[in-house]
Enzyme design. Structure first.
Site, PDB file in Angstrom:
ATOM      1  N   GLU A  30       0.855  -1.176   0.000  1.00  0.00           N
ATOM      2  CA  GLU A  30       0.000   0.000   0.000  1.00  0.00           C
ATOM      3  C   GLU A  30       0.897   1.235   0.000  1.00  0.00           C
ATOM      4  O   GLU A  30       2.020   1.203   0.507  1.00  0.00           O
ATOM      5  CB  GLU A  30      -0.895   0.005   1.242  1.00  0.00           C
ATOM      6  CG  GLU A  30      -1.847   1.198   1.318  1.00  0.00           C
ATOM      7  CD  GLU A  30      -2.854   1.087   2.466  1.00  0.00           C
ATOM      8  OE1 GLU A  30      -3.651   2.025   2.626  1.00  0.00           O
ATOM      9  OE2 GLU A  30      -2.833   0.070   3.183  1.00  0.00           O
ATOM     10  N   ASN A  75      -6.586   1.225   2.952  1.00  0.00           N
ATOM     11  CA  ASN A  75      -7.351   2.437   3.224  1.00  0.00           C
ATOM     12  C   ASN A  75      -7.048   3.543   2.214  1.00  0.00           C
ATOM     13  O   ASN A  75      -7.921   4.337   1.866  1.00  0.00           O
ATOM     14  CB  ASN A  75      -7.042   2.944   4.639  1.00  0.00           C
ATOM     15  CG  ASN A  75      -7.564   2.013   5.714  1.00  0.00           C
ATOM     16  OD1 ASN A  75      -8.346   1.109   5.448  1.00  0.00           O
ATOM     17  ND2 ASN A  75      -7.131   2.245   6.946  1.00  0.00           N
ATOM     18  N   ASN A 175     -12.197  -1.320  -0.451  1.00  0.00           N
ATOM     19  CA  ASN A 175     -11.461  -1.801   0.716  1.00  0.00           C
ATOM     20  C   ASN A 175     -12.199  -1.430   1.999  1.00  0.00           C
ATOM     21  O   ASN A 175     -12.531  -0.261   2.209  1.00  0.00           O
ATOM     22  CB  ASN A 175     -10.064  -1.166   0.755  1.00  0.00           C
ATOM     23  CG  ASN A 175      -9.313  -1.506   2.033  1.00  0.00           C
ATOM     24  OD1 ASN A 175      -8.801  -2.605   2.183  1.00  0.00           O
ATOM     25  ND2 ASN A 175      -9.252  -0.565   2.966  1.00  0.00           N
ATOM     26  N   GLU A 176     -12.470  -2.423   2.825  1.00  0.00           N
ATOM     27  CA  GLU A 176     -13.009  -2.222   4.177  1.00  0.00           C
ATOM     28  C   GLU A 176     -14.129  -1.182   4.220  1.00  0.00           C
ATOM     29  O   GLU A 176     -14.142  -0.288   5.081  1.00  0.00           O
ATOM     30  CB  GLU A 176     -11.886  -1.847   5.154  1.00  0.00           C
ATOM     31  CG  GLU A 176     -10.886  -2.968   5.353  1.00  0.00           C
ATOM     32  CD  GLU A 176      -9.841  -2.678   6.430  1.00  0.00           C
ATOM     33  OE1 GLU A 176      -9.837  -1.552   6.978  1.00  0.00           O
ATOM     34  OE2 GLU A 176      -9.037  -3.576   6.725  1.00  0.00           O
ATOM     35  N   TYR A 247      -6.095  -8.750  12.093  1.00  0.00           N
ATOM     36  CA  TYR A 247      -4.762  -8.569  12.651  1.00  0.00           C
ATOM     37  C   TYR A 247      -4.760  -9.060  14.102  1.00  0.00           C
ATOM     38  O   TYR A 247      -5.783  -9.035  14.776  1.00  0.00           O
ATOM     39  CB  TYR A 247      -4.340  -7.095  12.593  1.00  0.00           C
ATOM     40  CG  TYR A 247      -4.193  -6.572  11.192  1.00  0.00           C
ATOM     41  CD1 TYR A 247      -3.013  -6.757  10.487  1.00  0.00           C
ATOM     42  CD2 TYR A 247      -5.240  -5.891  10.570  1.00  0.00           C
ATOM     43  CE1 TYR A 247      -2.864  -6.277   9.190  1.00  0.00           C
ATOM     44  CE2 TYR A 247      -5.103  -5.414   9.270  1.00  0.00           C
ATOM     45  CZ  TYR A 247      -3.924  -5.609   8.590  1.00  0.00           C
ATOM     46  OH  TYR A 247      -3.786  -5.140   7.302  1.00  0.00           O
ATOM     47  N   GLU A 295      -5.959  -9.407   3.921  1.00  0.00           N
ATOM     48  CA  GLU A 295      -5.134  -8.696   4.908  1.00  0.00           C
ATOM     49  C   GLU A 295      -5.052  -9.549   6.162  1.00  0.00           C
ATOM     50  O   GLU A 295      -6.081  -9.837   6.784  1.00  0.00           O
ATOM     51  CB  GLU A 295      -5.704  -7.313   5.261  1.00  0.00           C
ATOM     52  CG  GLU A 295      -5.476  -6.252   4.202  1.00  0.00           C
ATOM     53  CD  GLU A 295      -5.837  -4.852   4.697  1.00  0.00           C
ATOM     54  OE1 GLU A 295      -5.614  -4.559   5.901  1.00  0.00           O
ATOM     55  OE2 GLU A 295      -6.353  -4.067   3.893  1.00  0.00           O
ATOM     56  N   GLN A 352       2.001  -6.139   5.613  1.00  0.00           N
ATOM     57  CA  GLN A 352       2.326  -5.899   4.219  1.00  0.00           C
ATOM     58  C   GLN A 352       3.664  -6.550   3.898  1.00  0.00           C
ATOM     59  O   GLN A 352       4.118  -7.390   4.671  1.00  0.00           O
ATOM     60  CB  GLN A 352       2.311  -4.413   3.937  1.00  0.00           C
ATOM     61  CG  GLN A 352       0.906  -3.812   4.062  1.00  0.00           C
ATOM     62  CD  GLN A 352       0.794  -2.390   3.553  1.00  0.00           C
ATOM     63  OE1 GLN A 352       1.624  -1.903   2.805  1.00  0.00           O
ATOM     64  NE2 GLN A 352      -0.247  -1.714   4.000  1.00  0.00           N
TER      65      GLN A 352
END
Length: 505
Positions: A30, A75, A175-176, A247, A295, A352
């Site tokens: 990202e 994001n 995304n999200e 996460y 992710e 990442q």
């Protein structure tokens, strides 16, 4: 040795979970922190290519054999105008990047990343902005990237020096979008409708693409799993994958509880699978929805430091977690969990790849090095290609603060029939005692034991730095094979890769 320190695994070539899509071992870049600038790209670095890509980083990425990399966010993508990142670099605008509150200089964009991906021997999983933008920008970007020529956007690509299309296969629809922190946050109905219409338009441009719809940002979201059900109610027949993000961290310092967090991950996957299958039944569909866990990682070490960063700099050091040996053990367990769900989880991305919660770290102007988590990621990526087999495990168990009946032994098995290789991945979660493990491989009577790799360290908090690699594997595991039974002693808190192959005359 007492029974509480003994475990048994039975492996049979008929106990097939499913074929592993190599993209299960993907990663993520990202425009965040030093992932791009100072990570994969540093124009004046001594190892850099003519385009500015760090060769030392490329070497490490190729060592990991990363099959696909998600780009450009994250994001960041939800307020990103892709047109800012194409054309002559000197003419590109510097913009306020709202997700991470930095200046985005746009030195690297779509074409440069496509070039980097070729050098890294990887594919690109491209994401489109469904936050501040929508159908039009998405279909134009796809036309720019994938259409051969003869149209406005494809000819613009050609004028930028890229005669052949990039032919990106896999595309993320935002995304999200369930997250209130997301620029352009939407309700499930709002997102579902937009994702559906964007998918339809994109498929008119290129019917060969695969599409990933946004699932929940994590399993603790108040809308989970209703978000998945509503989103799929709109998009089920037009998308190929549903995303998962999660996460993990050890903020409490409770290592026994931390190493059990993959039980939570396992339940997360099962819940999403059940939700997908509910919508399949509701729609009387014959199509099976697959998952993209695009992710995942450990992320908590850098939280305090990130709060102290001044806004509107260029590529400040954000999310630079320094990983411990304990983190490497959990990453190994996460990867095994993905392997055991290979029938439905077809893609996944460690988030990442460089500097930002990453297995690879760099010094600006200096060296690149391997974090502790590099090693289990490399082991499963390199040796985990083939068919996922279901191990039948008998293991002593323990309870922790948040979990009960946690097996001390965690395991996954991959059979590469074409190469005649069998790989057994093992983790001993016991923090104080070794595990004596017996593995029944009589189904593979024509195989021999080739290697036993071990990652171990007496200090759970040991880290790797540019000066010293405290955590690295060795191949002196000591496993033995006799009459179809492997015997191995797994030291306390340790990661193992036991490799078998066909006997050679």
């Amino acid at each position: 040795m007492a029974d509480q320190n003994r475990a048994k695994v039975t492996i049979d070539r008929e106990f097939k979970i499913g074929e592993i899509d190599n993209r299960l071992y993907g990663s993520f870049i990202e425009h965040l922190g030093r992932a791009v600038y100072g990570g994969i790209y540093e124009l004046d670095h001594s190892t850099s290519t003519e385009q500015g890509f760090r060769q030392d980083v490329l070497d490490l990425v190729r060592e990991l054999q990363v099959p696909i990399v998600r780009y450009p966010g994250g994001n960041m993508v939800s307020a990103y105008n892709w047109e800012d990142g194409v054309g002559p670099i000197a003419e590109r605008p510097k913009k306020l990047e709202l997700a991470w509150r930095v200046i985005e200089p746009n030195y690297v964009g779509t074409n440069e990343f496509a070039d980097w991906a070729k050098l890294a021997n990887t594919e690109v999983m491209m994401a489109v902005n469904l936050g501040t933008r929508g159908i039009d920008a998405a279909r134009n970007l796809l036309e720019y990237c994938n259409h051969p020529g003869g149209s406005y956007w494809s000819d613009l690509r050609k004028s930028h020096g890229y005669k052949d299309p990039h032919s990106f296969k896999t595309w993320c629809l935002g995304n999200e979008m369930d997250g209130p922190w997301q620029v352009g946050h939407k309700t499930a109905d709002e997102y579902g409708r937009l994702a559906l219409e964007t998918a339809k338009a994109m498929r008119l441009v290129d019917p060969t693409i695969e599409l990933v719809a946004c699932g929940s940002s994590n399993a603790n979201m108040p809308t989970f799993p209703e978000w998945e059900a509503t989103t799929l109610d709109h998009t089920y027949e037009e998308v190929d994958y549903l995303s998962l993000h999660q996460y993990y961290g050890n903020r409490s310092g409770d290592s026994a509880n931390y190493l059990a967090k993959t039980l939570e991950m396992d339940q997360f996957i099962k819940t999403v699978v059940a939700t997908c299958d509910y919508i399949k039944a509701k729609k009387r569909s014959k199509k099976t929805m697959f998952l993209s866990f695009d992710e995942w990682n450990v992320w908590f070490h850098s939280n305090q430091a990130d709060q102290e960063i001044e806004p509107w700099g260029i590529a400040p050091p954000q999310l630079e977690d320094v990983y411990t040996f304990e983190d490497a053990l959990l990453v190994g367990s996460i990867l095994m969990t993905l392997v055991r769900h290979a029938d439905r989880v077809k893609m996944a991305c460690m988030a990442q790849l460089v500097n930002v919660i990453a297995p690879i770290m760099t010094e600006t102007g200096g060296r690149a090095w391997k974090q502790t988590i590099f090693y289990p990621y490399m082991h499963v990526s390199v040796f985990g290609r083939g068919t996922s087999l279901q191990p039948v495990v008998s293991s002593p168990k323990y309870d922790s603060k948040d979990f009960t009946d946690i097996p001390y032994l965690d395991s996954a098995v991959v059979w590469n029939e074409e190469n005649e290789e069998l790989t057994v991945f093992l983790l001993n979660r016991h923090l104080n005692e070794p595990l004596d493990v017996s593995i029944d491989v009589r189904s593979f009577s024509s195989y021999q034991l080739n290697e036993h790799i071990v990652l171990e360290n007496n200090d759970l908090k040991a880290v790797n730095t540019v000066q010293h690699e405290a955590v690295r594997p060795h191949s002196n595991g000591g496993a033995s094979l006799d009459e179809g039974m492997i015997h191995a002693q797994l030291p306390k808190a340790s990661w193992h890769v036991i490799r078998l192959g066909a006997k050679r005359s």
